[in-house]
Write a protein that holds these residues in place. Structure first.
Motif, PDB file in Angstrom:
ATOM      1  N   GLU A  46     -85.388 -37.639 -28.290  1.00  0.00           N
ATOM      2  CA  GLU A  46     -85.682 -36.433 -29.089  1.00  0.00           C
ATOM      3  C   GLU A  46     -87.132 -35.609 -28.535  1.00  0.00           C
ATOM      4  O   GLU A  46     -86.759 -34.278 -28.492  1.00  0.00           O
ATOM      5  N   GLU A  47     -87.965 -36.523 -28.102  1.00  0.00           N
ATOM      6  CA  GLU A  47     -89.090 -35.621 -27.601  1.00  0.00           C
ATOM      7  C   GLU A  47     -88.843 -34.872 -26.270  1.00  0.00           C
ATOM      8  O   GLU A  47     -89.334 -33.580 -26.197  1.00  0.00           O
ATOM      9  N   SER A  48     -88.575 -35.616 -25.328  1.00  0.00           N
ATOM     10  CA  SER A  48     -88.238 -35.114 -24.057  1.00  0.00           C
ATOM     11  C   SER A  48     -87.234 -35.850 -23.273  1.00  0.00           C
ATOM     12  O   SER A  48     -87.592 -37.137 -22.987  1.00  0.00           O
ATOM     13  N   PRO A  49     -86.119 -35.465 -23.125  1.00  0.00           N
ATOM     14  CA  PRO A  49     -84.980 -36.139 -22.389  1.00  0.00           C
ATOM     15  C   PRO A  49     -85.615 -36.769 -21.042  1.00  0.00           C
ATOM     16  O   PRO A  49     -85.939 -35.949 -20.108  1.00  0.00           O
ATOM     17  N   ASP A  50     -85.282 -38.053 -20.927  1.00  0.00           N
ATOM     18  CA  ASP A  50     -85.434 -38.566 -19.725  1.00  0.00           C
ATOM     19  C   ASP A  50     -84.095 -38.561 -18.789  1.00  0.00           C
ATOM     20  O   ASP A  50     -83.303 -38.827 -19.114  1.00  0.00           O
ATOM     21  N   PRO A  51     -84.091 -38.228 -17.356  1.00  0.00           N
ATOM     22  CA  PRO A  51     -83.196 -38.207 -16.632  1.00  0.00           C
ATOM     23  C   PRO A  51     -82.454 -39.789 -16.570  1.00  0.00           C
ATOM     24  O   PRO A  51     -81.314 -39.872 -16.057  1.00  0.00           O
ATOM     25  N   ASP A  52     -83.429 -40.720 -16.579  1.00  0.00           N
ATOM     26  CA  ASP A  52     -82.829 -42.173 -16.606  1.00  0.00           C
ATOM     27  C   ASP A  52     -82.607 -42.891 -17.979  1.00  0.00           C
ATOM     28  O   ASP A  52     -82.172 -43.834 -18.092  1.00  0.00           O
ATOM     29  N   ALA A  53     -82.522 -41.653 -18.977  1.00  0.00           N
ATOM     30  CA  ALA A  53     -82.375 -42.198 -20.469  1.00  0.00           C
ATOM     31  C   ALA A  53     -80.859 -42.847 -20.619  1.00  0.00           C
ATOM     32  O   ALA A  53     -80.809 -44.030 -21.236  1.00  0.00           O
ATOM     33  N   LEU A  54     -80.063 -42.698 -19.884  1.00  0.00           N
ATOM     34  CA  LEU A  54     -78.572 -43.104 -20.141  1.00  0.00           C
ATOM     35  C   LEU A  54     -78.510 -44.571 -19.688  1.00  0.00           C
ATOM     36  O   LEU A  54     -78.001 -45.342 -19.948  1.00  0.00           O
ATOM     37  N   LEU A  55     -79.263 -44.786 -18.460  1.00  0.00           N
ATOM     38  CA  LEU A  55     -79.435 -46.027 -17.764  1.00  0.00           C
ATOM     39  C   LEU A  55     -79.982 -47.007 -18.800  1.00  0.00           C
ATOM     40  O   LEU A  55     -79.703 -48.094 -18.734  1.00  0.00           O
ATOM     41  N   ARG A  56     -81.126 -46.440 -19.166  1.00  0.00           N
ATOM     42  CA  ARG A  56     -81.958 -47.445 -20.079  1.00  0.00           C
ATOM     43  C   ARG A  56     -81.065 -47.593 -21.336  1.00  0.00           C
ATOM     44  O   ARG A  56     -81.314 -48.891 -21.953  1.00  0.00           O
ATOM     45  N   ILE A  57     -80.361 -46.699 -22.127  1.00  0.00           N
ATOM     46  CA  ILE A  57     -79.750 -46.914 -23.265  1.00  0.00           C
ATOM     47  C   ILE A  57     -78.591 -47.897 -22.861  1.00  0.00           C
ATOM     48  O   ILE A  57     -78.158 -48.885 -23.734  1.00  0.00           O
ATOM     49  N   GLU A  58     -77.616 -47.928 -21.762  1.00  0.00           N
ATOM     50  CA  GLU A  58     -76.732 -48.818 -21.507  1.00  0.00           C
ATOM     51  C   GLU A  58     -77.405 -50.251 -21.074  1.00  0.00           C
ATOM     52  O   GLU A  58     -76.658 -51.223 -21.619  1.00  0.00           O
ATOM     53  N   ALA A  59     -78.673 -50.291 -20.661  1.00  0.00           N
ATOM     54  CA  ALA A  59     -78.945 -51.448 -20.381  1.00  0.00           C
ATOM     55  C   ALA A  59     -79.411 -52.229 -21.647  1.00  0.00           C
ATOM     56  O   ALA A  59     -79.347 -53.523 -21.737  1.00  0.00           O
ATOM     57  N   THR A  60     -80.175 -51.373 -22.698  1.00  0.00           N
ATOM     58  CA  THR A  60     -80.514 -52.087 -23.816  1.00  0.00           C
ATOM     59  C   THR A  60     -79.069 -52.386 -24.815  1.00  0.00           C
ATOM     60  O   THR A  60     -79.108 -53.307 -25.397  1.00  0.00           O
ATOM     61  N   LEU A  61     -78.036 -51.570 -24.438  1.00  0.00           N
ATOM     62  CA  LEU A  61     -76.700 -52.213 -25.201  1.00  0.00           C
ATOM     63  C   LEU A  61     -76.304 -53.277 -24.557  1.00  0.00           C
ATOM     64  O   LEU A  61     -75.711 -54.058 -25.319  1.00  0.00           O
ATOM     65  N   ARG A  62     -76.156 -53.377 -23.159  1.00  0.00           N
ATOM     66  CA  ARG A  62     -75.812 -54.475 -22.630  1.00  0.00           C
ATOM     67  C   ARG A  62     -76.633 -55.702 -23.085  1.00  0.00           C
ATOM     68  O   ARG A  62     -75.906 -57.027 -23.415  1.00  0.00           O
ATOM     69  N   GLU A  63     -77.745 -55.638 -23.225  1.00  0.00           N
ATOM     70  CA  GLU A  63     -78.595 -56.505 -23.683  1.00  0.00           C
ATOM     71  C   GLU A  63     -78.297 -56.828 -25.249  1.00  0.00           C
ATOM     72  O   GLU A  63     -78.245 -58.366 -25.592  1.00  0.00           O
ATOM     73  N   VAL A  64     -78.191 -56.121 -25.934  1.00  0.00           N
ATOM     74  CA  VAL A  64     -77.879 -56.444 -27.366  1.00  0.00           C
ATOM     75  C   VAL A  64     -76.381 -57.166 -27.391  1.00  0.00           C
ATOM     76  O   VAL A  64     -76.201 -58.162 -28.091  1.00  0.00           O
ATOM     77  N   ASP A  65     -75.340 -56.735 -26.714  1.00  0.00           N
ATOM     78  CA  ASP A  65     -74.031 -57.231 -26.917  1.00  0.00           C
ATOM     79  C   ASP A  65     -74.145 -58.632 -26.235  1.00  0.00           C
ATOM     80  O   ASP A  65     -73.406 -59.569 -26.488  1.00  0.00           O
ATOM     81  N   ALA A  66     -75.013 -59.040 -25.306  1.00  0.00           N
ATOM     82  CA  ALA A  66     -75.161 -60.181 -24.528  1.00  0.00           C
ATOM     83  C   ALA A  66     -75.727 -61.169 -25.524  1.00  0.00           C
ATOM     84  O   ALA A  66     -75.490 -62.502 -25.606  1.00  0.00           O
ATOM     85  N   ALA A  67     -76.670 -60.593 -26.506  1.00  0.00           N
ATOM     86  CA  ALA A  67     -77.429 -61.655 -27.232  1.00  0.00           C
ATOM     87  C   ALA A  67     -76.599 -61.867 -28.676  1.00  0.00           C
ATOM     88  O   ALA A  67     -76.801 -63.008 -29.416  1.00  0.00           O
ATOM     89  N   PHE A  68     -76.141 -60.862 -28.996  1.00  0.00           N
ATOM     90  CA  PHE A  68     -75.291 -61.208 -30.411  1.00  0.00           C
ATOM     91  C   PHE A  68     -73.852 -60.591 -30.435  1.00  0.00           C
ATOM     92  O   PHE A  68     -73.314 -59.780 -29.785  1.00  0.00           O
ATOM     93  N   THR A  69     -73.030 -61.547 -31.123  1.00  0.00           N
ATOM     94  CA  THR A  69     -71.747 -61.276 -31.315  1.00  0.00           C
ATOM     95  C   THR A  69     -71.691 -60.010 -32.754  1.00  0.00           C
ATOM     96  O   THR A  69     -72.813 -59.904 -33.151  1.00  0.00           O
TER      97      THR A  69
END
Length: 388
Positions: free
Chosen positions: A337-360
């Protein structure tokens, strides 16, 4: 104080400490736990020993947190030939000529709010005995000099724990222990990038946080342990039975870490959520691992909204992991929201992978479910322009 209600302003103080720690670790890699434990100990009034090989950013991490907290800071690298006056101040020669022993303590350990002593066990007997009084009583005495020390926290650093039994009493004054290893291979590129940029710590934001730390400490001293005292007794008995030797002093003072964790989590009473601090008081790296394994069921619900990484590291529990992932997701969303990061998509996808790996899907906590949904939406929106 009403049950469950923290004093007015304590929540704001906890947020200020959390933000200070975040600023401190900008440019550091894999030192989140250490920086958060420094803050925990500053609130509890207990001392911290950091153990790890040279070149692992021990001093840099402590220095950065201290800079963000403000107050009087003292740092020194001890050696075999370090003289007491290098830590405590020189003798006042004019007064000595009059037959009076007085020490000029300005800018030295006796007047520091936070002290960092590297290679702390290399100090002479005279130095360590004097430090013992300061660490225990917060008082410095020599000759006619009597100084009430404002010391909130002393951090000692060493490459390895001492083998000399004569140092055991001194080492026991450092209640919390953090064992630091070189950055993992998986994060080497991040380390190389950070090291090349050589990012300096951010300047202190506004006024010193020492008054905030004092308010948090006062609240911690008033913390109600009623709900957790029996659990603490169970935990200590289990640890001792498993071979984790804890002195009576360490057992009693561990309650201070529990109380500080509760206050930083927004409560005036301690619960099972705060038991994650117990492995911190185990004296060696091996016994800390053993403590986590021995207390796995008691630590399962442990978490902390302010000290996210430390709570996860020392509990290894799902509640702390969910809390940390949810906060990481919220920070990513706020950053978009504050300032779009060009690497934001990679960071979001990495976080989603970690969430899905940790929890069903069935085990996903409600707070993390909402954050995950928002991350998925943001990921789709961020990727859409590239797909069109």
């Amino acid at each position: 104080m009403d049950e469950g209600v923290t004093p007015i302003g304590v929540e704001a103080d906890a947020r200020a400490v959390q933000n200070a720690v975040r600023r401190a670790r900008v440019g550091l890699v894999d030192r989140d736990v250490l920086t958060e434990v420094v803050a925990l100990c500053a609130v509890s009034g207990e001392h911290l020993l950091v153990v790890g090989p040279p070149g692992t950013a021990k001093s840099d991490a402590v220095r950065r947190v201290s800079q963000q907290l403000g107050g009087q800071y003292f740092e020194y690298l001890l050696g075999r030939f370090t003289e007491p006056n290098e830590l405590f101040g020189p003798i006042n020669l004019q007064r000595l000529r009059e037959g009076v022993v007085e020490v000029e303590t300005a800018g030295m350990v006796p007047e520091a709010d936070i002290a960092f002593l590297d290679e702390v066990f290399l100090g002479s007997t005279a130095i360590l005995n004097t430090l013992l009084g300061i660490l225990n009583e917060r008082v410095y005495r020599r000759g006619n000099t009597l100084v009430a020390c404002p010391l909130r926290l002393c951090v000692g650093a060493t490459n390895r724990l001492p083998d000399d039994p004569a140092l055991d009493a001194f080492a026991d004054r450092f209640l919390a222990r953090v064992f630091v290893e070189p950055v993992a291979d998986a994060r080497l590129e991040e380390l190389l990038e950070s090291g090349w940029q050589a990012e300096s710590p951010a300047p202190l934001m506004g006024e010193s946080l020492i008054p905030a730390l004092e308010r948090l400490s006062v609240a911690a001293r008033a913390c109600d342990h009623t709900q957790v005292r029996s659990l603490l007794g169970i935990a200590v008995r289990r640890l001792r039975s498993a071979g984790v030797m804890l002195s009576d002093r360490r057992v009693v003072r561990a309650q201070r870490l529990v109380a500080a964790a509760a206050i930083l989590d927004g409560r005036s009473f301690a619960t099972a959520d705060d038991l994650w601090v117990l492995p911190l008081v185990a004296p060696t790296a091996d016994t800390q691992v053993l403590a986590r394994e021995t207390l796995v069921d008691l630590l399962a619900t442990s978490k902390n909204a302010t000290l996210l990484h430390a709570a996860e590291e020392f509990s290894r529990g799902p509640a702390a992991r969910a809390e940390r992932l949810a906060e990481a997701g919220r920070l990513l969303l706020d950053g978009l929201e504050e300032s779009p990061d060009p690497d934001a998509l990679l960071r979001i996808e990495a976080t989603l992978r970690e969430v899905d790996a940790a929890f069903t899907a069935e085990d996903l906590p409600s707070g993390l479910t909402e954050v995950r949904s928002q991350l998925v939406t943001a990921s789709q929106a961020h990727a859409a322009p590239a797909d069109s």
